[in-house]
Design an enzyme around this catalytic site. Structure first.
Site, mmCIF file in Angstrom:
data_model
loop_
_atom_site.group_PDB
_atom_site.id
_atom_site.type_symbol
_atom_site.label_atom_id
_atom_site.label_comp_id
_atom_site.label_asym_id
_atom_site.label_seq_id
_atom_site.Cartn_x
_atom_site.Cartn_y
_atom_site.Cartn_z
ATOM 1 N N TYR A 69 0.828 -1.213 0.000
ATOM 2 C CA TYR A 69 0.000 0.000 0.000
ATOM 3 C C TYR A 69 0.862 1.262 0.000
ATOM 4 C CZ TYR A 69 -4.517 -2.205 0.082
ATOM 5 O OH TYR A 69 -5.627 -2.908 -0.309
ATOM 6 N N GLN A 107 -14.811 3.611 -7.419
ATOM 7 C CA GLN A 107 -14.226 2.414 -6.816
ATOM 8 C C GLN A 107 -12.767 2.677 -6.432
ATOM 9 O OE1 GLN A 107 -15.409 -1.351 -9.131
ATOM 10 N NE2 GLN A 107 -15.854 0.299 -10.584
ATOM 11 N N HIS A 125 -14.868 2.131 -1.950
ATOM 12 C CA HIS A 125 -13.877 1.214 -1.392
ATOM 13 C C HIS A 125 -12.855 1.894 -0.496
ATOM 14 C CE1 HIS A 125 -14.879 -1.442 -5.098
ATOM 15 N NE2 HIS A 125 -15.758 -1.585 -4.137
ATOM 16 N N CYS A 133 -7.675 1.763 13.166
ATOM 17 C CA CYS A 133 -7.131 0.762 14.100
ATOM 18 C C CYS A 133 -7.667 -0.622 13.745
ATOM 19 C CB CYS A 133 -7.544 1.135 15.529
ATOM 20 S SG CYS A 133 -6.989 -0.070 16.744
ATOM 21 N N CYS A 156 -1.281 2.280 15.898
ATOM 22 C CA CYS A 156 -2.465 3.103 16.188
ATOM 23 C C CYS A 156 -2.047 4.182 17.188
ATOM 24 C CB CYS A 156 -3.571 2.232 16.783
ATOM 25 S SG CYS A 156 -4.973 3.206 17.402
ATOM 26 N N CYS A 159 -4.108 3.293 20.711
ATOM 27 C CA CYS A 159 -3.908 2.105 21.558
ATOM 28 C C CYS A 159 -2.587 1.410 21.298
ATOM 29 C CB CYS A 159 -5.059 1.106 21.349
ATOM 30 S SG CYS A 159 -4.993 0.253 19.750
ATOM 31 N N THR A 197 -14.050 0.920 -15.820
ATOM 32 C CA THR A 197 -14.136 -0.206 -14.896
ATOM 33 C C THR A 197 -14.443 -1.478 -15.667
ATOM 34 O OG1 THR A 197 -15.269 -1.161 -12.970
ATOM 35 C CG2 THR A 197 -16.576 0.310 -14.372
ATOM 36 N N SER A 198 -13.833 -2.576 -15.226
ATOM 37 C CA SER A 198 -14.064 -3.868 -15.883
ATOM 38 C C SER A 198 -15.421 -4.432 -15.495
ATOM 39 C CB SER A 198 -12.952 -4.855 -15.503
ATOM 40 O OG SER A 198 -12.946 -5.017 -14.087
ATOM 41 N N ASN A 222 -14.907 2.969 -22.056
ATOM 42 C CA ASN A 222 -13.867 1.994 -21.717
ATOM 43 C C ASN A 222 -13.019 1.745 -22.955
ATOM 44 O OD1 ASN A 222 -12.465 -0.493 -20.917
ATOM 45 N ND2 ASN A 222 -13.916 -0.511 -19.215
HETATM 46 C C1 BV8 Z 1 -18.587 -7.785 -0.863
HETATM 47 C C2 BV8 Z 1 -10.053 -1.500 -2.730
HETATM 48 C C3 BV8 Z 1 -20.150 -8.791 0.569
HETATM 49 C C4 BV8 Z 1 -8.808 -2.136 -2.221
HETATM 50 C C5 BV8 Z 1 -11.170 -3.138 -4.133
HETATM 51 C C6 BV8 Z 1 -15.941 -14.816 -2.875
HETATM 52 C C7 BV8 Z 1 -15.577 -14.462 -1.575
HETATM 53 C C8 BV8 Z 1 -15.766 -13.170 -1.087
HETATM 54 C C9 BV8 Z 1 -16.334 -12.217 -1.899
HETATM 55 C C10 BV8 Z 1 -16.687 -12.587 -3.170
HETATM 56 C C11 BV8 Z 1 -16.502 -13.857 -3.670
HETATM 57 N N1 BV8 Z 1 -16.935 -13.883 -4.962
HETATM 58 C C12 BV8 Z 1 -17.388 -12.652 -5.300
HETATM 59 C C13 BV8 Z 1 -17.257 -11.888 -4.221
HETATM 60 C C14 BV8 Z 1 -17.619 -10.524 -4.144
HETATM 61 C C15 BV8 Z 1 -16.363 -9.719 -4.455
HETATM 62 C C16 BV8 Z 1 -16.215 -9.650 -5.946
HETATM 63 O O1 BV8 Z 1 -17.005 -8.979 -6.600
HETATM 64 N N2 BV8 Z 1 -15.207 -10.344 -6.486
HETATM 65 C C17 BV8 Z 1 -15.024 -10.335 -7.923
HETATM 66 C C18 BV8 Z 1 -13.529 -10.340 -8.224
HETATM 67 C C19 BV8 Z 1 -15.747 -11.547 -8.501
HETATM 68 N N3 BV8 Z 1 -16.638 -8.418 -3.901
HETATM 69 C C20 BV8 Z 1 -16.264 -8.161 -2.659
HETATM 70 O O2 BV8 Z 1 -15.601 -8.895 -1.961
HETATM 71 C C21 BV8 Z 1 -16.788 -6.831 -2.145
HETATM 72 N N4 BV8 Z 1 -17.476 -7.056 -0.908
HETATM 73 O O3 BV8 Z 1 -19.079 -8.319 -1.826
HETATM 74 O O4 BV8 Z 1 -19.104 -7.898 0.416
HETATM 75 C C22 BV8 Z 1 -19.511 -10.148 0.751
HETATM 76 C C23 BV8 Z 1 -18.734 -10.349 1.865
HETATM 77 C C24 BV8 Z 1 -18.184 -11.616 2.062
HETATM 78 C C25 BV8 Z 1 -18.410 -12.652 1.146
HETATM 79 C C26 BV8 Z 1 -19.182 -12.409 -0.005
HETATM 80 C C27 BV8 Z 1 -19.714 -11.159 -0.199
HETATM 81 C C28 BV8 Z 1 -15.632 -5.892 -1.882
HETATM 82 C C29 BV8 Z 1 -14.951 -5.580 -3.183
HETATM 83 C C30 BV8 Z 1 -13.979 -4.423 -2.957
HETATM 84 C C31 BV8 Z 1 -12.572 -4.907 -3.142
HETATM 85 N N5 BV8 Z 1 -11.665 -3.738 -3.087
HETATM 86 N N6 BV8 Z 1 -10.388 -2.053 -4.041
HETATM 87 C C32 BV8 Z 1 -7.616 -1.656 -2.979
HETATM 88 O O5 BV8 Z 1 -7.773 -0.898 -3.962
HETATM 89 O O6 BV8 Z 1 -6.510 -2.038 -2.577
HETATM 90 S S1 BV8 Z 1 -11.595 -3.739 -5.648
HETATM 91 C C33 BV8 Z 1 -10.626 -3.035 -6.858
HETATM 92 O O7 BV8 Z 1 -10.817 -3.797 -8.035
HETATM 93 C C34 BV8 Z 1 -11.120 -1.685 -7.273
HETATM 94 O O8 BV8 Z 1 -11.514 -0.899 -6.192
HETATM 95 C C35 BV8 Z 1 -12.269 -1.970 -8.183
HETATM 96 O O9 BV8 Z 1 -13.489 -1.979 -7.515
HETATM 97 C C36 BV8 Z 1 -12.047 -3.385 -8.573
HETATM 98 C C37 BV8 Z 1 -12.156 -3.576 -10.053
HETATM 99 O O10 BV8 Z 1 -11.208 -2.817 -10.613
HETATM 100 P P1 BV8 Z 1 -11.603 -1.754 -11.755
HETATM 101 O O11 BV8 Z 1 -11.734 -0.439 -11.096
HETATM 102 O O12 BV8 Z 1 -12.735 -2.197 -12.596
HETATM 103 O O13 BV8 Z 1 -10.301 -1.848 -12.532
HETATM 104 P P2 BV8 Z 1 -9.832 -3.046 -13.424
HETATM 105 O O14 BV8 Z 1 -8.372 -3.057 -13.393
HETATM 106 O O15 BV8 Z 1 -10.600 -4.289 -13.128
HETATM 107 O O16 BV8 Z 1 -10.345 -2.575 -14.855
HETATM 108 C C38 BV8 Z 1 -9.866 -1.345 -15.373
HETATM 109 C C39 BV8 Z 1 -10.780 -1.038 -16.524
HETATM 110 O O17 BV8 Z 1 -10.432 0.217 -17.058
HETATM 111 C C40 BV8 Z 1 -10.647 -2.052 -17.646
HETATM 112 O O18 BV8 Z 1 -11.945 -2.379 -18.108
HETATM 113 C C41 BV8 Z 1 -9.865 -1.288 -18.715
HETATM 114 O O19 BV8 Z 1 -10.263 -1.663 -20.030
HETATM 115 C C42 BV8 Z 1 -10.273 0.128 -18.447
HETATM 116 N N7 BV8 Z 1 -9.288 1.131 -18.812
HETATM 117 C C43 BV8 Z 1 -7.940 1.078 -18.630
HETATM 118 N N8 BV8 Z 1 -7.386 2.229 -19.060
HETATM 119 C C44 BV8 Z 1 -8.411 3.022 -19.503
HETATM 120 C C45 BV8 Z 1 -9.613 2.327 -19.357
HETATM 121 N N9 BV8 Z 1 -10.807 2.828 -19.723
HETATM 122 C C46 BV8 Z 1 -10.810 4.069 -20.266
HETATM 123 N N10 BV8 Z 1 -9.685 4.804 -20.450
HETATM 124 C C47 BV8 Z 1 -8.486 4.313 -20.077
HETATM 125 N N11 BV8 Z 1 -7.365 5.057 -20.287
#
Ligand code: BV8
Length: 256
Positions: A69, A107, A125, A133, A156, A159, A197-198, A222
């Site tokens: 991070y 996001q 997010h 903490c 923290c 604490c 976003t994907s 996109n």
């Molecule tokens: C939740 C913060 C309820 C951290 C992020 C199994 C177990 C547990 C959970 C799950 C599971 N299966 C599914 C889930 C739910 C899971 C999920 O959806 N997983 C996916 C992978 C299937 N979701 C969660 O866990 C969420 N919580 O559901 O809670 C729950 C609880 C427990 C159990 C079940 C459910 C929490 C999700 C949040 C995760 N944190 N980020 C950090 O950043 O370090 S996610 C992170 O990736 C981003 O924040 C964003 O949201 C995510 C996707 O990324 P994108 O922003 O879309 O970027 P990406 O790289 O994918 O794509 C970029 C896009 O831009 C591409 O399309 C590209 O073509 C385009 N692009 C590139 N350049 C350009 C462009 N477009 C235009 N112009 C350009 N120049």
């Protein structure tokens, strides 16, 4: 780039919208130089970032996850908003100035929308510049503006236990108030611009469908087709830093 009359057709829809919403992902920040999550960028030191961005990954090695991070913080620190961020902030000013409402639901955790001047921003997010903490000794957030940090994991200040990044990890629920607000905004939006976003991560990826079900229009911007493309009313393929300034300046011509 989409031809003129398609862009003007979309610009007319956006320009007339009274309650537009932008929903953004890593792609809007890619042109500021911040790596996205997928594709070649999806790895750091050969580690799968979706494994690092989990509570389990953090608890297994808080030092390594903080190192990741803080590396991202150092990257983000050197970046600035790009024309895509500024175009969205400018459009918010235009819509609000006409008595409408405009919110950016992001996001991204980089804070670039606010830096570009967007006032109404929902960070689904969290934000990489804040931490909290791990033991939740308080609900207070700790702002950590400087990078690199002196030590990993940072203690923290209350604490002495360890701080965790104030971000939502995979497998963690989003803040219920944030979910409620984003669902309300998506349901009230007459137009949702879905940018960079994907559309793979839920619940964020579900928001455009809320807008559609409520009768709003979804316009995707996109580089390539995504899982949302089939359901979007329009899909513009290209760089958001080029499409957004062009589209939103055309939209100003149609603003009522
Ligand atoms: C939740 C913060 C309820 C951290 C992020 C199994 C177990 C547990 C959970 C799950 C599971 N299966 C599914 C889930 C739910 C899971 C999920 O959806 N997983 C996916 C992978 C299937 N979701 C969660 O866990 C969420 N919580 O559901 O809670 C729950 C609880 C427990 C159990 C079940 C459910 C929490 C999700 C949040 C995760 N944190 N980020 C950090 O950043 O370090 S996610 C992170 O990736 C981003 O924040 C964003 O949201 C995510 C996707 O990324 P994108 O922003 O879309 O970027 P990406 O790289 O994918 O794509 C970029 C896009 O831009 C591409 O399309 C590209 O073509 C385009 N692009 C590139 N350049 C350009 C462009 N477009 C235009 N112009 C350009 N120049």
């Amino acid at each position: 780039m989409a031809e003129d009359n398609l862009l003007n057709e979309i610009a007319a829809i956006v320009g007339r919208a009274r309650r537009p919403v932008a929903m953004t992902g890593a792609g809007i920040s890619a042109e500021s130089g911040i790596p996205t999550f997928r594709g070649k960028d999806g790895f750091w030191k050969d580690e799968d970032v979706t494994r690092l961005a989990t509570l389990e990954g953090f608890l297994a090695d808080p030092h390594k996850v903080w190192e990741w991070y803080d590396w991202r913080r150092s990257q983000i620190r050197q970046t600035r908003p790009n024309p895509g961020h500024f175009a969205i902030a400018e459009h918010e000013r235009l819509v609000v100035g006409r008595g409408g409402s405009f919110t950016t639901i992001t996001q991204n955790i980089d804070g670039l929308h606010a830096m570009a001047g967007s006032h109404s921003v929902v960070e689904l997010h969290g934000n990489i510049w804040y931490s909290r903490c791990l033991k939740a000794c308080t609900t207070e957030l700790t702002h950590l503006p400087s990078t690199p940090l002196p030590e990993y994991p940072p203690p923290c200040p209350r604490c002495g236990d360890i701080l965790r990044p104030h971000v939502v990890w995979f497998g963690e629920s989003l803040d219920p108030l944030v979910i409620e607000e984003s669902l309300r905004l998506a349901g009230e939006a007459d137009v949702m611009l879905v940018v960079g976003t994907s559309s793979q991560v839920y619940p964020a990826a579900g928001l455009p469908y809320v807008t559609k079900r409520a009768g709003g229009m979804v316009i995707e911007i996109n580089l390539e087709p995504t899982e949302l493309t089939y359901s979007a009313d329009f899909s513009l393929h290209g760089r958001s830093g080029e499409i957004l300034p062009d589209l939103l300046s055309r939209a100003r011509e149609f603003a009522e």
